[in-house]
Write a protein that holds these residues in place. Structure first.
Motif, PDB file in Angstrom:
ATOM      1  N   ARG A 146       0.817  -1.218   0.000  1.00 36.14           N
ATOM      2  CA  ARG A 146       0.000   0.000   0.000  1.00 36.14           C
ATOM      3  C   ARG A 146       0.850   1.267   0.000  1.00 36.14           C
ATOM      4  O   ARG A 146       0.536   2.225  -0.697  1.00 36.14           O
ATOM      5  CB  ARG A 146      -0.961  -0.015   1.187  1.00 36.14           C
ATOM      6  N   TYR A 147       1.923   1.281   0.802  1.00 35.88           N
ATOM      7  CA  TYR A 147       2.703   2.534   0.817  1.00 35.88           C
ATOM      8  C   TYR A 147       3.595   2.648  -0.421  1.00 35.88           C
ATOM      9  O   TYR A 147       3.886   3.746  -0.888  1.00 35.88           O
ATOM     10  CB  TYR A 147       3.448   2.745   2.146  1.00 35.88           C
ATOM     11  N   LYS A 150       1.358   4.201  -2.945  1.00 33.72           N
ATOM     12  CA  LYS A 150       1.270   5.640  -2.641  1.00 33.72           C
ATOM     13  C   LYS A 150       2.517   6.360  -3.131  1.00 33.72           C
ATOM     14  O   LYS A 150       2.446   7.482  -3.624  1.00 33.72           O
ATOM     15  CB  LYS A 150       1.155   5.855  -1.120  1.00 33.72           C
ATOM     16  N   PRO A 188      -3.919  -3.115  -4.327  1.00 37.94           N
ATOM     17  CA  PRO A 188      -5.177  -2.389  -4.060  1.00 37.94           C
ATOM     18  C   PRO A 188      -5.278  -1.147  -4.952  1.00 37.94           C
ATOM     19  O   PRO A 188      -5.173  -0.019  -4.477  1.00 37.94           O
ATOM     20  CB  PRO A 188      -5.053  -2.012  -2.575  1.00 37.94           C
ATOM     21  N   ASP A 190      -7.517   0.563  -6.279  1.00 40.85           N
ATOM     22  CA  ASP A 190      -8.489   1.618  -5.994  1.00 40.85           C
ATOM     23  C   ASP A 190      -7.947   2.660  -5.033  1.00 40.85           C
ATOM     24  O   ASP A 190      -8.495   3.762  -4.937  1.00 40.85           O
ATOM     25  CB  ASP A 190      -9.758   1.003  -5.383  1.00 40.85           C
ATOM     26  N   GLU A 191      -6.875   2.314  -4.317  1.00 38.21           N
ATOM     27  CA  GLU A 191      -6.345   3.267  -3.333  1.00 38.21           C
ATOM     28  C   GLU A 191      -5.524   4.375  -3.971  1.00 38.21           C
ATOM     29  O   GLU A 191      -5.196   5.353  -3.311  1.00 38.21           O
ATOM     30  CB  GLU A 191      -5.487   2.526  -2.285  1.00 38.21           C
ATOM     31  N   ASP A 192      -5.122   4.218  -5.233  1.00 37.04           N
ATOM     32  CA  ASP A 192      -4.348   5.282  -5.874  1.00 37.04           C
ATOM     33  C   ASP A 192      -4.575   5.309  -7.381  1.00 37.04           C
ATOM     34  O   ASP A 192      -3.964   4.560  -8.137  1.00 37.04           O
ATOM     35  CB  ASP A 192      -2.856   5.121  -5.558  1.00 37.04           C
TER      36      ASP A 192
END
Lengths: 230, 230
Positions: A146-147, A150, A188, A190-192
């Motif tokens: 996740r990071y 990002k 994921p 959709d997170e970015d």
């Protein structure tokens, strides 16, 4: 004729396959099983790591970073502005910094866990470490990705490609590692949205086609793996 | 003025200190504690790895491989035949192959275990992973170092230096990693006289002096650590 020893789901092999395809080089492809530590391979490359490129003259070039530098030195100049390791010193530092980021950090925190636990261990004999996946390692990788996603979004928010205005080795390395995670459905997206659009751009390049055709026996890819408009 | 962020017992930092000394470059030295993940350092180098070189113009160059390539591109040409990454393509492959060997393989199998267990964990607060050394990891490192020493002896049996007739980055990297293990008295030098003589040669270079003067608080070096005729 040049030869590339590789594994279809080794991210470092995927990075080199992308470079070769971008350069329109088509070596003979020899699939290796990293867990077998095959003797003829070890004789050419004692470290035993993949990928291994053997060039037309028989020169053995082992490991993704060494191969990338070698291909830049032998083919880079002819690419002009499209060079994947740009001429400018500051740019080269930025590209190599990001190569380290994905080949070392992302690999240690995400792609190595997932490729090992979900793919390699499935085919490795039990006495060599095969068996069911370690769910703790998979959960750690899913958190870590996740990071990284990002960070890609953060870079792409101010640049056309990861290291600047042009496509470089940094994009090919990042995409090679992410493509393994994407096969497994563990990104994921959709997170970015910014990172997702960058990946859609690089995935639609002709150099990516062979990667999108790879399949793990008995484990189909996530439904959007080879969908260019996911 | 250039600045090097480093830790005295980080083998990658030692490699870069050797290169800088061989090039007669004397940056300001800033000692970092890798386990602290200091924020100003992370702002310049988000990956947080050491060493980090900030050059005269303020350009941040993170990580030993990126720094080595950067220093070759900015200072290599002027060295002529003494260049640590020789001009010849085949030679460059060999030097970079051995850089990978020591920075990745030797590090993972030997120097990282020993530096972490015997040195870093001594100074790291318990909540960040500090504590008594893991003897299993130390035993593994002591076993692994033996075949690496043999490999150095094998290479030096047919070559003047590790990658060929001249001193290169390969020698500096190998010696940087070995010097940590040597401080701790964990290199079985008696098992390979050829490797021992190679190390004595490189250890007696002026560039090595600063490394031989480093001390771990409360843990003196093995008696021959700074003895040039050990």
């Amino acid at each position: 004729m040049a030869t590339l020893h590789y594994h279809p789901f080794c991210p470092h092999s995927r990075f080199v396959r992308l470079i070769l395809a971008e350069l329109s080089l088509e070596p003979d492809m020899v699939e290796e099983k990293p867990w077998e530590r095959r003797m003829p391979l070890l004789e050419i490359n004692p470290a035993g790591n993949l990928p291994l490129l053997v060039d037309n003259s028989g020169l053995a070039v082992p490991g993704s970073s060494v191969i990338a530098e070698y291909l830049d030195e032998t083919h880079g100049e002819s690419l002009g502005d499209r060079r994947f390791l740009p001429r400018d010193v500051e740019q080269r530092v930025e590209v190599r910094r990001l190569l380290d980021w994905f080949h070392v950090k992302f690999h240690a925190e995400v792609s190595d866990y997932l490729a090992t636990e979900k793919i390699y261990k499935r085919f490795t004999p039990a006495e060599l470490g095969g068996g069911p996946p370690d769910m703790g390692a998979i959960r750690a990788a899913r958190t870590n990705v996740r990071y990284h996603l990002k960070y890609i979004g953060y870079l792409i928010a101010t640049r056309n490609w990861l290291a600047g205005q042009h496509l470089t080795y940094a994009d090919l390395a990042a995409a090679a590692h992410l493509s393994i995670v994407d096969y497994l459905g563990d990104v994921p997206w959709d997170e970015d949205e910014t990172a997702k659009h960058w990946y859609a751009r690089i995935k639609s390049r002709p150099s990516f086609r062979a990667l999108l055709a790879d399949r793990v026996l008995g484990m189909p890819p996530w439904e959007h793996y080879d969908n260019l408009d996911f």
